[in-house]
Design a protein around this motif. Structure first.
Motif, PDB file in Angstrom:
ATOM      1  N   ASP A  63       6.471 -10.286 -10.563  1.00  0.00           N
ATOM      2  CA  ASP A  63       6.347  -8.816 -10.524  1.00  0.00           C
ATOM      3  C   ASP A  63       6.445  -8.249 -11.931  1.00  0.00           C
ATOM      4  O   ASP A  63       6.698  -8.972 -12.897  1.00  0.00           O
ATOM      5  CB  ASP A  63       7.424  -8.206  -9.610  1.00  0.00           C
ATOM      6  CG  ASP A  63       8.838  -8.434 -10.124  1.00  0.00           C
ATOM      7  OD1 ASP A  63       9.114  -8.072 -11.285  1.00  0.00           O
ATOM      8  OD2 ASP A  63       9.682  -8.952  -9.366  1.00  0.00           O
ATOM      9  N   GLN A  64       6.257  -6.938 -12.036  1.00  0.00           N
ATOM     10  CA  GLN A  64       6.345  -6.239 -13.317  1.00  0.00           C
ATOM     11  C   GLN A  64       7.434  -5.171 -13.250  1.00  0.00           C
ATOM     12  O   GLN A  64       7.306  -4.098 -13.812  1.00  0.00           O
ATOM     13  CB  GLN A  64       4.984  -5.602 -13.652  1.00  0.00           C
ATOM     14  CG  GLN A  64       3.875  -6.630 -13.850  1.00  0.00           C
ATOM     15  CD  GLN A  64       2.503  -5.993 -13.993  1.00  0.00           C
ATOM     16  OE1 GLN A  64       2.081  -5.217 -13.145  1.00  0.00           O
ATOM     17  NE2 GLN A  64       1.814  -6.315 -15.075  1.00  0.00           N
ATOM     18  N   GLY A  65       8.532  -5.529 -12.561  1.00  0.00           N
ATOM     19  CA  GLY A  65       9.619  -4.581 -12.350  1.00  0.00           C
ATOM     20  C   GLY A  65      10.601  -4.522 -13.503  1.00  0.00           C
ATOM     21  O   GLY A  65      10.293  -4.921 -14.637  1.00  0.00           O
ATOM     22  N   ASN A 121       0.830  -1.214   0.000  1.00  0.00           N
ATOM     23  CA  ASN A 121       0.000   0.000   0.000  1.00  0.00           C
ATOM     24  C   ASN A 121       0.863   1.263   0.000  1.00  0.00           C
ATOM     25  O   ASN A 121       0.547   2.250  -0.675  1.00  0.00           O
ATOM     26  CB  ASN A 121      -0.924   0.009   1.215  1.00  0.00           C
ATOM     27  CG  ASN A 121      -1.974  -1.096   1.144  1.00  0.00           C
ATOM     28  OD1 ASN A 121      -2.265  -1.621   0.065  1.00  0.00           O
ATOM     29  ND2 ASN A 121      -2.536  -1.473   2.284  1.00  0.00           N
ATOM     30  N   GLU A 122       1.956   1.218   0.754  1.00  0.00           N
ATOM     31  CA  GLU A 122       2.805   2.405   0.897  1.00  0.00           C
ATOM     32  C   GLU A 122       3.421   2.823  -0.444  1.00  0.00           C
ATOM     33  O   GLU A 122       3.595   4.017  -0.703  1.00  0.00           O
ATOM     34  CB  GLU A 122       3.915   2.105   1.907  1.00  0.00           C
ATOM     35  CG  GLU A 122       4.782   3.305   2.253  1.00  0.00           C
ATOM     36  CD  GLU A 122       5.808   2.981   3.321  1.00  0.00           C
ATOM     37  OE1 GLU A 122       6.764   3.765   3.460  1.00  0.00           O
ATOM     38  OE2 GLU A 122       5.651   1.947   4.003  1.00  0.00           O
ATOM     39  N   VAL A 123       3.747   1.861  -1.297  1.00  0.00           N
ATOM     40  CA  VAL A 123       4.370   2.201  -2.583  1.00  0.00           C
ATOM     41  C   VAL A 123       3.377   2.053  -3.746  1.00  0.00           C
ATOM     42  O   VAL A 123       3.770   2.073  -4.914  1.00  0.00           O
ATOM     43  CB  VAL A 123       5.610   1.319  -2.839  1.00  0.00           C
ATOM     44  CG1 VAL A 123       6.700   1.622  -1.839  1.00  0.00           C
ATOM     45  CG2 VAL A 123       5.265  -0.177  -2.805  1.00  0.00           C
ATOM     46  N   GLN A 124       2.085   1.925  -3.431  1.00  0.00           N
ATOM     47  CA  GLN A 124       1.008   1.873  -4.421  1.00  0.00           C
ATOM     48  C   GLN A 124       1.181   0.712  -5.407  1.00  0.00           C
ATOM     49  O   GLN A 124       1.044   0.870  -6.612  1.00  0.00           O
ATOM     50  CB  GLN A 124       0.916   3.210  -5.177  1.00  0.00           C
ATOM     51  CG  GLN A 124       0.620   4.386  -4.271  1.00  0.00           C
ATOM     52  CD  GLN A 124       0.516   5.691  -5.038  1.00  0.00           C
ATOM     53  OE1 GLN A 124       0.762   5.752  -6.236  1.00  0.00           O
ATOM     54  NE2 GLN A 124       0.139   6.755  -4.342  1.00  0.00           N
ATOM     55  N   VAL A 125       1.495  -0.454  -4.853  1.00  0.00           N
ATOM     56  CA  VAL A 125       1.601  -1.674  -5.652  1.00  0.00           C
ATOM     57  C   VAL A 125       0.453  -2.597  -5.274  1.00  0.00           C
ATOM     58  O   VAL A 125       0.179  -2.806  -4.090  1.00  0.00           O
ATOM     59  CB  VAL A 125       2.953  -2.378  -5.414  1.00  0.00           C
ATOM     60  CG1 VAL A 125       2.956  -3.780  -6.033  1.00  0.00           C
ATOM     61  CG2 VAL A 125       4.098  -1.557  -5.986  1.00  0.00           C
ATOM     62  N   ALA A 174       5.164   1.944  -9.129  1.00  0.00           N
ATOM     63  CA  ALA A 174       3.812   2.218  -8.610  1.00  0.00           C
ATOM     64  C   ALA A 174       2.762   1.842  -9.655  1.00  0.00           C
ATOM     65  O   ALA A 174       2.997   1.922 -10.861  1.00  0.00           O
ATOM     66  CB  ALA A 174       3.689   3.687  -8.230  1.00  0.00           C
ATOM     67  N   HIS A 175       1.615   1.394  -9.141  1.00  0.00           N
ATOM     68  CA  HIS A 175       0.452   1.057  -9.974  1.00  0.00           C
ATOM     69  C   HIS A 175       0.674  -0.206 -10.822  1.00  0.00           C
ATOM     70  O   HIS A 175       0.018  -0.397 -11.851  1.00  0.00           O
ATOM     71  CB  HIS A 175       0.054   2.234 -10.879  1.00  0.00           C
ATOM     72  CG  HIS A 175      -0.078   3.532 -10.155  1.00  0.00           C
ATOM     73  ND1 HIS A 175      -0.999   3.730  -9.145  1.00  0.00           N
ATOM     74  CD2 HIS A 175       0.638   4.690 -10.269  1.00  0.00           C
ATOM     75  CE1 HIS A 175      -0.862   4.972  -8.677  1.00  0.00           C
ATOM     76  NE2 HIS A 175       0.126   5.574  -9.343  1.00  0.00           N
ATOM     77  N   THR A 176       1.618  -1.047 -10.419  1.00  0.00           N
ATOM     78  CA  THR A 176       1.778  -2.353 -11.066  1.00  0.00           C
ATOM     79  C   THR A 176       1.320  -3.428 -10.087  1.00  0.00           C
ATOM     80  O   THR A 176       0.992  -3.147  -8.932  1.00  0.00           O
ATOM     81  CB  THR A 176       3.237  -2.618 -11.495  1.00  0.00           C
ATOM     82  OG1 THR A 176       4.083  -2.554 -10.339  1.00  0.00           O
ATOM     83  CG2 THR A 176       3.699  -1.584 -12.505  1.00  0.00           C
ATOM     84  N   THR A 177       1.313  -4.692 -10.548  1.00  0.00           N
ATOM     85  CA  THR A 177       0.767  -5.792  -9.745  1.00  0.00           C
ATOM     86  C   THR A 177       1.851  -6.822  -9.440  1.00  0.00           C
ATOM     87  O   THR A 177       2.649  -7.181 -10.309  1.00  0.00           O
ATOM     88  CB  THR A 177      -0.387  -6.487 -10.501  1.00  0.00           C
ATOM     89  OG1 THR A 177      -1.416  -5.521 -10.740  1.00  0.00           O
ATOM     90  CG2 THR A 177      -0.950  -7.645  -9.695  1.00  0.00           C
ATOM     91  N   VAL A 178       1.844  -7.286  -8.180  1.00  0.00           N
ATOM     92  CA  VAL A 178       2.666  -8.423  -7.770  1.00  0.00           C
ATOM     93  C   VAL A 178       1.715  -9.587  -7.500  1.00  0.00           C
ATOM     94  O   VAL A 178       0.786  -9.456  -6.703  1.00  0.00           O
ATOM     95  CB  VAL A 178       3.504  -8.107  -6.514  1.00  0.00           C
ATOM     96  CG1 VAL A 178       4.164  -9.378  -5.988  1.00  0.00           C
ATOM     97  CG2 VAL A 178       4.555  -7.054  -6.830  1.00  0.00           C
ATOM     98  N   ARG A 179       1.963 -10.719  -8.174  1.00  0.00           N
ATOM     99  CA  ARG A 179       1.082 -11.880  -8.044  1.00  0.00           C
ATOM    100  C   ARG A 179       1.750 -12.974  -7.229  1.00  0.00           C
ATOM    101  O   ARG A 179       2.921 -13.300  -7.442  1.00  0.00           O
ATOM    102  CB  ARG A 179       0.699 -12.427  -9.423  1.00  0.00           C
ATOM    103  CG  ARG A 179      -0.090 -11.461 -10.271  1.00  0.00           C
ATOM    104  CD  ARG A 179      -0.381 -12.024 -11.656  1.00  0.00           C
ATOM    105  NE  ARG A 179      -1.269 -13.175 -11.585  1.00  0.00           N
ATOM    106  CZ  ARG A 179      -0.996 -14.360 -12.103  1.00  0.00           C
ATOM    107  NH1 ARG A 179       0.159 -14.575 -12.702  1.00  0.00           N
ATOM    108  NH2 ARG A 179      -1.864 -15.359 -12.001  1.00  0.00           N
TER     109      ARG A 179
END
Length: 495
Positions: A423-425, A363-367, A402-407
């Motif tokens: 991840d989408q890093g 939440n803190e880094v908007q992921v 930010a605004h990406t998804t970790v599954r």
């Protein structure tokens, strides 16, 4: 022979009219022609400056054509020069004798100019092909000799090397050859190794990581100083630095495995780290206690600048404590001092708990954190598997924009359970996919500072997974993210 002449031809005939006719005819067609009327003179000229072809009469005074041809063939300088007999003698015995002394053709006088030209061209072409073949054979022989010398040098170095060396096929990872030092380190006999695979010998503790190294080898041709743990014939675990070179052996693509046994060095390193970590732990806890006391204001109020400095000191001290704790955890795992408490674990609960623990960080880094639990049971130390998953999720969140998804997902692939963190890093370079699981390794040296990491999380994850009899590996595409996979055996004998 001049650069413009098609070939250098020596004509030996005691009849001046024949010499003149042949010389004129051949010169008009672009040949360089030398004409002599005596056999002995022709021999000297051929030895001094070997022609490309000889036209030779038979009936000549002092030395006939047969004798001239015999002496040409007896001399190493002139032996390969094609000799065409031109003679008024046309009987079969004359022709047979001409061929028996080394002639390649026989033209009967009176001759036709076009016939002579055609036969000359034919034998010059054959001579050129013969010379090309001889040159190729000579070059091939040189290459064979050089290869033999290189193989002899390699064989001597291979056998005498103080480092363990093994040659395996790329296709099946089957042992083709090993040196005595490799056998001494692993404790095997040669017959137990040759024609067997590393999987059959259970040589590597992390076979999937070694397979990944072989895939990189196919792309790069060489890999240097990758750390692997191997198992000897007696079951003893040893740590080696592995260098891989792609070679071809008898037409078959192979891997040259060069090992450097660093087991003792790692033991001393681990002991040093353990001692230092234990010695640091007590003062670190005392320091954080003092900083906490200052932050309460019981010893007086601090200025804004003082509070900023206190906050920075507290943050850095907490990071040092995490580092010391991680080092001690890793040391206990590698030394076997940490006993796993295996029970039947609910996979869905493990995934849900790991995601819940890391949700505030996401939440803190908007992921966005996406969890897909499954109904399955795995026999494991639940706390240690949870520690592994939170470590992997923490890394994925840190390196995700930010605004990406970790599954966080899981699936059953019997006899194993596969858990994946995707991840989408920024991704991980192929050359780092194995080294990131080693201690204090970062894709970027500044990551430890920027991401507040200790550089030990993935090393701890690997050791936890390996102690469960499982494997962990990473797959990645630059700019498209990374996937970390944990493979655990679904069923194991209860301890």
């Amino acid at each position: 022979m001049s650069n413009s002449a098609k070939a250098d031809i020596l004509v030996i005939d005691d009849t001046p009219e024949n010499l003149h006719l042949l010389s004129s005819m051949l010169t008009e067609r672009g040949y360089k022609v030398r004409s002599v009327t005596k056999g002995l003179t022709g021999l000297r000229g051929a030895q001094a400056a070997p022609p490309d072809l000889v036209l030779l009469d038979i009936n000549m005074p002092q030395m006939n054509g047969y004798e001239v041809c015999q002496q040409l063939k007896a001399n190493a300088v002139t032996r390969e020069i094609p000799v065409i007999f031109i003679s008024a003698l046309g009987d079969v015995p004359d022709k047979v004798q001409a061929f028996s002394v080394g002639g390649v053709d026989f033209i009967t006088k009176p001759f036709q100019v076009e016939e002579v030209h055609a036969r000359i061209e034919n034998h010059l072409s054959l001579r050129r092909l013969q010379q090309q073949l001889q040159a190729q054979n000579l070059q091939l022989q040189r290459e064979i000799d050089e290869r033999k010398r290189a193989e002899e040098k390699f064989s001597k170095a291979f056998l005498a090397s103080p480092s363990p060396i093994a040659i395996t096929t790329l296709a099946e990872n089957r042992f083709v050859d090993v040196n005595p030092c490799f056998l001494r380190m692993t404790g095997y006999d040669r017959d137990q190794v040759i024609d067997h695979t590393a999987d059959q010998l259970q040589l590597w503790l992390a076979p999937h990581s070694y397979d990944q190294a072989l895939q990189q080898l196919s792309q790069t041709g060489a890999l240097h100083n990758h750390e692997f743990d191997c198992r000897t014939h007696s079951g003893e675990q040893r740590t080696v630095l592995l260098c891989l070179e792609q070679i071809t052996l008898e037409g078959q693509p192979c891997a040259l495995n060069m090992l450097n046994d660093i087991t003792e060095r790692k033991r001393l390193e681990n002991e040093f780290i353990s001692v230092v970590s234990h010695e640091l732990r007590t003062p670190m806890h005392s320091l954080i206690g003092a900083l906490d006391l200052l932050s309460t204001g019981q010893l007086g109020q601090l200025s804004d600048q003082g509070r900023q400095i206190l906050s920075m000191a507290t943050s850095n001290t907490e990071r040092l404590i995490r580092l010391v704790n991680d080092i001690l955890d890793l040391e206990r795992l590698k030394s076997g001092k940490l006993t796993l408490k295996k029970v039947s674990c609910d996979v869905a609960d493990l995934l849900t708990q790991a995601a819940a623990a890391m949700q505030p960080m996401a939440n803190e880094v908007q992921v966005k954190l996406q969890v897909e639990p499954i109904a399955a049971q795995v026999y494991a130390d639940c706390d240690r598997i949870l520690q592994t998953l939170t470590n992997l999720l923490s890394n994925a969140i840190k390196f995700s924009p930010a605004h990406t998804t970790v599954r966080l997902t899981a699936r059953v692939d019997r006899p194993n359970l596969l858990i994946q963190v995707q991840d989408q890093g920024r991704g991980i370079p192929a050359s780092n996919l194995e080294t990131i699981f080693e201690r204090f390794q970062q894709v970027d040296a500044s990551d430890a500072r920027k991401k507040d990491g200790t550089g030990l999380g993935l090393a701890i994850c690997r050791n936890i997974v390996q102690q469960h009899g499982g494997q962990i590996w990473a797959e990645s595409q630059m700019g498209r993210g990374s996937t970390f996979t944990v493979s655990l055996p679904l069923e194991a004998a209860h301890e």
